[in-house]
Design a protein around this motif. Structure first.
Motif, short mmCIF file in Angstrom:
data_model
loop_
_atom_site.label_atom_id
_atom_site.label_comp_id
_atom_site.label_asym_id
_atom_site.label_seq_id
_atom_site.Cartn_x
_atom_site.Cartn_y
_atom_site.Cartn_z
N ASP A 48 8.15 11.26 4.99
CA ASP A 48 9.59 11.04 4.77
C ASP A 48 10.13 12.28 4.08
OD1 ASP A 48 9.96 8.29 5.68
OD2 ASP A 48 8.64 7.76 4.02
N PHE A 91 13.62 14.15 2.44
CA PHE A 91 14.93 13.84 1.88
C PHE A 91 15.59 15.11 1.35
CE2 PHE A 91 12.14 10.22 1.17
CZ PHE A 91 12.89 9.17 1.67
N ASP A 137 9.62 15.99 0.12
CA ASP A 137 9.00 15.14 1.13
C ASP A 137 7.90 14.30 0.53
OD1 ASP A 137 6.89 16.96 0.89
OD2 ASP A 137 6.94 17.61 2.97
N ARG A 181 18.29 11.03 3.75
CA ARG A 181 17.56 11.57 4.90
C ARG A 181 18.44 12.60 5.62
NH1 ARG A 181 12.92 8.85 5.98
NH2 ARG A 181 12.68 6.82 4.97
N THR A 189 8.46 10.38 10.76
CA THR A 189 8.57 9.22 9.87
C THR A 189 7.84 8.00 10.43
OG1 THR A 189 10.63 8.41 10.86
CG2 THR A 189 10.84 9.96 9.01
#
Length: 171
Positions: free
Chosen positions: A67, A69, A83, A7, A54
Protein backbone atom coordinates in the motif's frame (compact mmCIF):
# COMPACT_ATOMS: atom_id res chain seq x y z
CA UNK A 1 0.54 20.15 11.73
CA UNK A 2 -2.21 18.05 10.21
CA UNK A 3 -1.55 15.48 7.52
CA UNK A 4 -3.58 12.67 6.04
CA UNK A 5 -2.35 9.59 4.24
CA UNK A 6 -4.15 9.26 0.92
CA UNK A 7 -3.78 6.79 -1.90
CA UNK A 8 -2.38 8.12 -5.17
CA UNK A 9 -5.03 9.04 -7.73
CA UNK A 10 -5.18 10.52 -11.20
CA UNK A 11 -6.45 13.76 -9.64
CA UNK A 12 -3.20 14.10 -7.69
CA UNK A 13 -1.01 13.83 -10.80
CA UNK A 14 0.19 17.46 -11.01
CA UNK A 15 0.79 17.69 -7.26
CA UNK A 16 2.65 14.37 -7.36
CA UNK A 17 4.87 15.49 -10.23
CA UNK A 18 5.59 18.73 -8.36
CA UNK A 19 6.47 16.67 -5.26
CA UNK A 20 8.86 14.50 -7.28
CA UNK A 21 10.46 17.52 -8.94
CA UNK A 22 11.31 18.95 -5.51
CA UNK A 23 13.61 15.95 -4.97
CA UNK A 24 15.22 16.29 -8.39
CA UNK A 25 15.73 20.03 -7.87
CA UNK A 26 17.52 19.13 -4.62
CA UNK A 27 19.84 16.74 -6.55
CA UNK A 28 18.16 13.68 -5.01
CA UNK A 29 17.45 10.84 -7.40
CA UNK A 30 15.97 8.34 -4.92
CA UNK A 31 12.57 8.76 -3.27
CA UNK A 32 12.33 6.05 -0.61
CA UNK A 33 8.92 4.46 -0.19
CA UNK A 34 7.71 5.60 -3.59
CA UNK A 35 7.43 2.28 -5.46
CA UNK A 36 9.82 3.57 -8.12
CA UNK A 37 8.08 6.93 -8.66
CA UNK A 38 11.58 8.38 -8.98
CA UNK A 39 12.30 6.02 -11.92
CA UNK A 40 8.99 6.18 -13.81
CA UNK A 41 8.53 8.43 -16.82
CA UNK A 42 4.74 8.50 -16.86
CA UNK A 43 2.59 9.08 -13.77
CA UNK A 44 -0.22 7.00 -15.29
CA UNK A 45 2.07 3.96 -15.61
CA UNK A 46 3.27 4.38 -12.03
CA UNK A 47 -0.30 4.77 -10.74
CA UNK A 48 -1.41 1.64 -12.58
CA UNK A 49 1.46 -0.31 -10.99
CA UNK A 50 0.76 1.08 -7.50
CA UNK A 51 -2.90 0.07 -7.78
CA UNK A 52 -2.01 -3.41 -9.08
CA UNK A 53 0.44 -3.96 -6.25
CA UNK A 54 -2.27 -3.50 -3.59
CA UNK A 55 -3.85 -6.85 -4.50
CA UNK A 56 -2.44 -10.37 -4.20
CA UNK A 57 -4.10 -11.29 -7.50
CA UNK A 58 -2.52 -8.44 -9.49
CA UNK A 59 0.75 -7.69 -7.69
CA UNK A 60 3.86 -7.67 -9.87
CA UNK A 61 5.45 -11.13 -9.49
CA UNK A 62 8.73 -9.48 -8.42
CA UNK A 63 7.02 -7.43 -5.65
CA UNK A 64 4.96 -8.05 -2.55
CA UNK A 65 1.52 -6.64 -1.80
CA UNK A 66 2.13 -2.97 -0.99
CA UNK A 67 0.00 0.00 0.00
CA UNK A 68 1.44 3.37 -1.02
CA UNK A 69 0.23 6.67 0.38
CA UNK A 70 0.93 10.32 -0.18
CA UNK A 71 1.06 12.44 2.96
CA UNK A 72 -1.08 15.50 2.25
CA UNK A 73 -1.15 18.60 4.45
CA UNK A 74 -4.13 20.82 5.29
CA UNK A 75 -3.66 22.77 2.01
CA UNK A 76 -3.82 19.49 0.02
CA UNK A 77 -0.09 19.73 -0.79
CA UNK A 78 1.87 16.49 -0.96
CA UNK A 79 4.59 16.65 1.70
CA UNK A 80 5.64 13.00 1.77
CA UNK A 81 5.22 9.46 0.53
CA UNK A 82 5.21 6.21 2.49
CA UNK A 83 4.58 2.58 1.67
CA UNK A 84 3.62 -0.52 3.59
CA UNK A 85 4.86 -3.87 2.34
CA UNK A 86 2.63 -6.54 3.81
CA UNK A 87 5.28 -9.29 3.71
CA UNK A 88 9.00 -9.54 3.11
CA UNK A 89 10.55 -11.53 0.27
CA UNK A 90 14.25 -12.38 0.05
CA UNK A 91 15.12 -8.99 -1.46
CA UNK A 92 13.19 -7.07 1.20
CA UNK A 93 14.45 -9.12 4.16
CA UNK A 94 17.03 -6.43 4.92
CA UNK A 95 15.02 -3.48 3.60
CA UNK A 96 11.86 -3.93 5.61
CA UNK A 97 8.13 -3.37 5.49
CA UNK A 98 8.17 0.37 5.05
CA UNK A 99 9.96 3.15 3.25
CA UNK A 100 9.22 6.85 3.36
CA UNK A 101 10.42 10.21 2.14
CA UNK A 102 9.54 13.79 2.97
CA UNK A 103 9.72 16.55 0.38
CA UNK A 104 13.14 18.25 0.76
CA UNK A 105 11.57 21.68 1.31
CA UNK A 106 9.38 20.28 4.14
CA UNK A 107 11.88 18.33 6.22
CA UNK A 108 12.42 18.83 9.95
CA UNK A 109 8.78 19.70 10.55
CA UNK A 110 7.66 16.39 12.08
CA UNK A 111 6.00 15.02 8.95
CA UNK A 112 7.97 11.75 8.87
CA UNK A 113 7.13 10.98 12.50
CA UNK A 114 3.41 11.54 11.86
CA UNK A 115 3.45 9.64 8.56
CA UNK A 116 4.99 6.61 10.26
CA UNK A 117 2.60 6.87 13.22
CA UNK A 118 -0.40 6.80 10.88
CA UNK A 119 1.06 3.94 8.83
CA UNK A 120 1.53 1.84 11.97
CA UNK A 121 -2.20 2.15 12.65
CA UNK A 122 -2.94 0.95 9.11
CA UNK A 123 -0.53 -1.98 9.52
CA UNK A 124 -2.16 -2.97 12.80
CA UNK A 125 -5.62 -2.79 11.19
CA UNK A 126 -4.34 -5.18 8.49
CA UNK A 127 -3.40 -7.69 11.19
CA UNK A 128 0.34 -7.15 11.12
CA UNK A 129 2.09 -7.63 14.47
CA UNK A 130 5.39 -5.89 13.73
CA UNK A 131 7.07 -3.65 11.21
CA UNK A 132 10.69 -3.90 10.21
CA UNK A 133 12.46 -0.79 8.92
CA UNK A 134 15.96 -0.26 7.61
CA UNK A 135 17.87 2.96 7.80
CA UNK A 136 21.34 4.08 6.77
CA UNK A 137 23.52 4.49 9.85
CA UNK A 138 24.18 8.17 9.05
CA UNK A 139 20.48 9.08 8.68
CA UNK A 140 20.01 10.45 12.19
CA UNK A 141 16.67 12.12 11.40
CA UNK A 142 15.12 8.85 10.26
CA UNK A 143 16.58 6.92 13.18
CA UNK A 144 14.94 9.42 15.56
CA UNK A 145 11.65 9.11 13.67
CA UNK A 146 11.71 5.33 14.02
CA UNK A 147 12.67 5.38 17.71
CA UNK A 148 9.98 7.97 18.50
CA UNK A 149 7.47 5.56 16.99
CA UNK A 150 8.61 2.69 19.21
CA UNK A 151 11.43 1.28 17.08
CA UNK A 152 14.08 -0.90 18.67
CA UNK A 153 17.47 -1.64 17.14
CA UNK A 154 17.78 -5.23 15.92
CA UNK A 155 20.96 -5.54 13.85
CA UNK A 156 23.26 -3.94 11.33
CA UNK A 157 23.99 -4.95 7.75
CA UNK A 158 25.65 -3.64 4.61
CA UNK A 159 23.64 -2.68 1.54
CA UNK A 160 25.24 -1.45 -1.68
CA UNK A 161 28.44 -0.66 0.19
CA UNK A 162 26.75 1.36 2.95
CA UNK A 163 26.22 0.49 6.59
CA UNK A 164 22.59 0.29 7.67
CA UNK A 165 20.54 -0.88 10.62
CA UNK A 166 17.31 -2.77 11.08
CA UNK A 167 14.75 -1.54 13.61
CA UNK A 168 11.54 -3.29 14.60
CA UNK A 169 8.33 -1.76 15.87
CA UNK A 170 5.91 -4.08 17.66
CA UNK A 171 2.32 -3.11 16.87
Amino acid sequence: MIINLVRPTEELKEKALNFRQDFFDNNETVIDGSEMFDKTDRYEDWLKSVIANTNLETVNPNWVVTDTFFAVDETNRIVGIIDLRHTLNDFLRDLGNCGYSVRPSDRRKGYAKEMLRQLLLIAKDKGMIEIQLSVKKDNEASIKTIIRNGGHYERSFEFEGEQASIYKIIL
